[in-house]
Design an enzyme around this catalytic site. Structure first.
Site, mmCIF file in Angstrom:
data_model
loop_
_atom_site.group_PDB
_atom_site.id
_atom_site.type_symbol
_atom_site.label_atom_id
_atom_site.label_comp_id
_atom_site.label_asym_id
_atom_site.label_seq_id
_atom_site.Cartn_x
_atom_site.Cartn_y
_atom_site.Cartn_z
ATOM 1 N N ASP A 147 -5.184 -31.729 18.500
ATOM 2 C CA ASP A 147 -6.039 -31.133 17.479
ATOM 3 C C ASP A 147 -5.806 -31.788 16.118
ATOM 4 O O ASP A 147 -5.042 -32.744 15.990
ATOM 5 C CB ASP A 147 -5.765 -29.633 17.422
ATOM 6 C CG ASP A 147 -6.972 -28.812 16.974
ATOM 7 O OD1 ASP A 147 -8.040 -29.406 16.734
ATOM 8 O OD2 ASP A 147 -6.841 -27.589 16.866
ATOM 9 N N HIS A 148 -6.423 -31.214 15.093
ATOM 10 C CA HIS A 148 -6.412 -31.710 13.711
ATOM 11 C C HIS A 148 -5.201 -32.591 13.351
ATOM 12 O O HIS A 148 -4.073 -32.124 13.355
ATOM 13 C CB HIS A 148 -6.423 -30.529 12.737
ATOM 14 C CG HIS A 148 -7.670 -29.708 12.808
ATOM 15 N ND1 HIS A 148 -8.785 -29.971 12.043
ATOM 16 C CD2 HIS A 148 -7.973 -28.628 13.558
ATOM 17 C CE1 HIS A 148 -9.720 -29.078 12.323
ATOM 18 N NE2 HIS A 148 -9.260 -28.248 13.236
ATOM 19 N N GLU A 220 -5.223 -22.669 10.012
ATOM 20 C CA GLU A 220 -4.747 -22.743 11.380
ATOM 21 C C GLU A 220 -3.618 -23.752 11.483
ATOM 22 O O GLU A 220 -3.787 -24.939 11.197
ATOM 23 C CB GLU A 220 -5.878 -23.134 12.339
ATOM 24 C CG GLU A 220 -5.428 -23.228 13.801
ATOM 25 C CD GLU A 220 -6.543 -23.692 14.715
ATOM 26 O OE1 GLU A 220 -6.899 -22.938 15.622
ATOM 27 O OE2 GLU A 220 -7.054 -24.805 14.515
ATOM 28 N N HIS A 265 -11.769 -21.186 10.805
ATOM 29 C CA HIS A 265 -10.700 -20.780 11.715
ATOM 30 C C HIS A 265 -10.402 -19.295 11.538
ATOM 31 O O HIS A 265 -10.382 -18.786 10.428
ATOM 32 C CB HIS A 265 -9.412 -21.573 11.429
ATOM 33 C CG HIS A 265 -9.485 -23.004 11.835
ATOM 34 N ND1 HIS A 265 -9.071 -24.036 11.020
ATOM 35 C CD2 HIS A 265 -9.933 -23.597 12.962
ATOM 36 C CE1 HIS A 265 -9.240 -25.188 11.637
ATOM 37 N NE2 HIS A 265 -9.761 -24.954 12.810
ATOM 38 N N HIS A 304 -15.686 -26.317 16.160
ATOM 39 C CA HIS A 304 -14.379 -25.826 15.723
ATOM 40 C C HIS A 304 -14.537 -24.423 15.146
ATOM 41 O O HIS A 304 -15.613 -24.026 14.719
ATOM 42 C CB HIS A 304 -13.773 -26.758 14.663
ATOM 43 C CG HIS A 304 -13.047 -27.921 15.239
ATOM 44 N ND1 HIS A 304 -11.693 -28.110 15.116
ATOM 45 C CD2 HIS A 304 -13.490 -28.963 15.989
ATOM 46 C CE1 HIS A 304 -11.338 -29.210 15.739
ATOM 47 N NE2 HIS A 304 -12.411 -29.747 16.272
ATOM 48 N N ASN A 326 -13.652 -25.070 20.466
ATOM 49 C CA ASN A 326 -12.248 -24.753 20.237
ATOM 50 C C ASN A 326 -12.016 -23.246 20.192
ATOM 51 O O ASN A 326 -12.768 -22.523 19.561
ATOM 52 C CB ASN A 326 -11.765 -25.364 18.911
ATOM 53 C CG ASN A 326 -11.575 -26.869 19.006
ATOM 54 O OD1 ASN A 326 -12.200 -27.521 19.821
ATOM 55 N ND2 ASN A 326 -10.711 -27.401 18.172
#
Length: 383
Positions: A147-148, A220, A265, A304, A326
């Site tokens: 992820d990110h 997040e 998020h 996302h 996600n």
């Protein structure tokens, strides 16, 4: 809580079952969503186990063509990894197991130094090897994703890429299926330039790139965009086309786009999140006209900040070419809710090693064995 339940329901239905074309205003009945085991029609190249390279491209193309999105679930250890694969095996279809930098560090051990991302690298690699060992036993296709990754965290990806290159040299496939580079805080040209340089490396071993345009709001796992300017939550079609044009120049490069359309998020009360999936439709049309494509969905998009989103918005986004959604906040809650329910059910058996309602001399080991409460969390998360 109703929002969380709705999202979990659509997670098993919309992700694994091809969906009919749905207008944004349509009402969907999800009452039997989790009661039926339904499989998407998978390409011949996609088999059980870890999916990489051309097989992954084929899988995502099939998702786009058939109108479904694959859930990309953030994990923090083997319990949540196994819950993902258990859910896929029980309800049908592929799954994406997603490692964050913090999740990788947690797998290695929070007591370890991580000044050079060494714990994050080691833990993420360890988790990936776990998936490689057991994925085929679950009988479902599994995509290993990260992820990110911000610019300052690129050494983490460098370590994972080195592991994939080593694995590729031995096995002919990479250790990881795909990586996300989130350079959305950088100017567009720099963002895509760095992504392009990494995609050139990824393409040599069959790894797919996910890149971000705009930002996903909220917070997040160390990525905090709670105070970001709201204008940055909405990507423009021109930005999507520029990225598509640049990245398409990489030979054998495969990529997906996490374009921002108001995503945030976390889970919020209704009215606090203003999703605008129409941005994805506009972007697809813009690219199609620019390149003269026969396809009305030339770009593969990623959703996302999916937790708490309405069934309506999810289906509408899938119709615009979203192939991956996600999920983190809802599955974290589900895991905890299973542990909480276990403790509530056996509370009187968990107050000491000896002594419970059945007698003062009765042992409680079978109740406080960590595997019992953790298994309850796994089952709840899978459901």
């Amino acid at each position: 809580m109703k929002l969380a339940i709705a999202t979990l329901l659509v997670g098993s239905a919309a992700a694994f079952s091809p969906a009919a074309t749905v207008s944004r205003n349509s009402a969907l009945s999800m009452s039997t969503a989790t009661e039926e085991k339904t499989y998407a029609k998978l390409p011949a190249s996609v088999t059980s186990g870890v999916v990489t390279g051309q097989a992954l491209v084929d899988l995502l193309d099939a998702a786009k063509d058939q109108g479904y999105a694959i859930p990309g679930v953030n994990i923090v250890g083997t319990n949540s990894i196994n819950a993902c694969m258990e859910a896929a095996a029980k309800y049908g279809g592929p799954i994406m197991v997603t490692f964050s930098k913090g999740g990788g560090q947690f797998i290695a051990g929070k007591s370890l130094p991580n000044d050079a991302d060494q714990a994050s690298i080691a833990g993420t690699i360890a988790g990936a090897k776990h998936v490689h060992e057991v994925a085929k036993l679950y009988g479902v296709p599994v995509v290993l994703h990260t992820d990110h990754c911000q610019k300052a965290w690129l050494p983490w990806i460098d370590g994972l890429l080195a592991a994939s290159e080593e694995h590729f040299a031995k096995e002919g496939v990479p250790l990881f299926s795909s990586h996300m580079l989130d350079l959305s805080e950088e100017p567009l040209e720099e963002n895509i330039s760095i992504c392009k340089s990494y995609l050139e490396k990824f393409a040599k071993v069959g790894i797919l790139l996910e890149f971000e345009l705009g930002v996903t709001g909220g917070e997040e796992d160390g990525v905090d965009n709670t105070d970001v300017d709201s204008s940055r939550l909405y990507t423009q079609p021109e930005e999507v086309f520029y990225s598509y044009e640049q990245l398409s120049q990489v030979e054998n490069g495969a990529f997906t786009c996490a374009a921002s359309f108001g995503n945030v998020h976390g889970v919020y009360a209704p009215g606090n999140v203003d999703l605008q999936p129409i941005i994805l439709y506009n972007s697809q049309k813009y690219i199609q006209e620019k390149i003269g494509s026969d396809s009305d969905k030339p770009m593969k998009f990623v959703f996302h900040g999916g937790s708490g989103s309405s069934v309506e918005d999810i289906q509408y986004a899938i119709g615009a070419g979203v192939v991956k959604m996600n999920i983190d906040t809802d599955t974290q809650w589900a895991f905890w809710d299973g542990v909480r329910a276990y403790e509530a059910k056996y509370h009187d058996y968990l107050q000491g090693q000896i002594g419970n309602p059945e007698g003062d001399d009765k042992p409680n080991k079978k109740y406080y064995d960590p595997r019992m409460s953790l298994r309850a969390g796994e089952e709840s998360m899978a459901a």
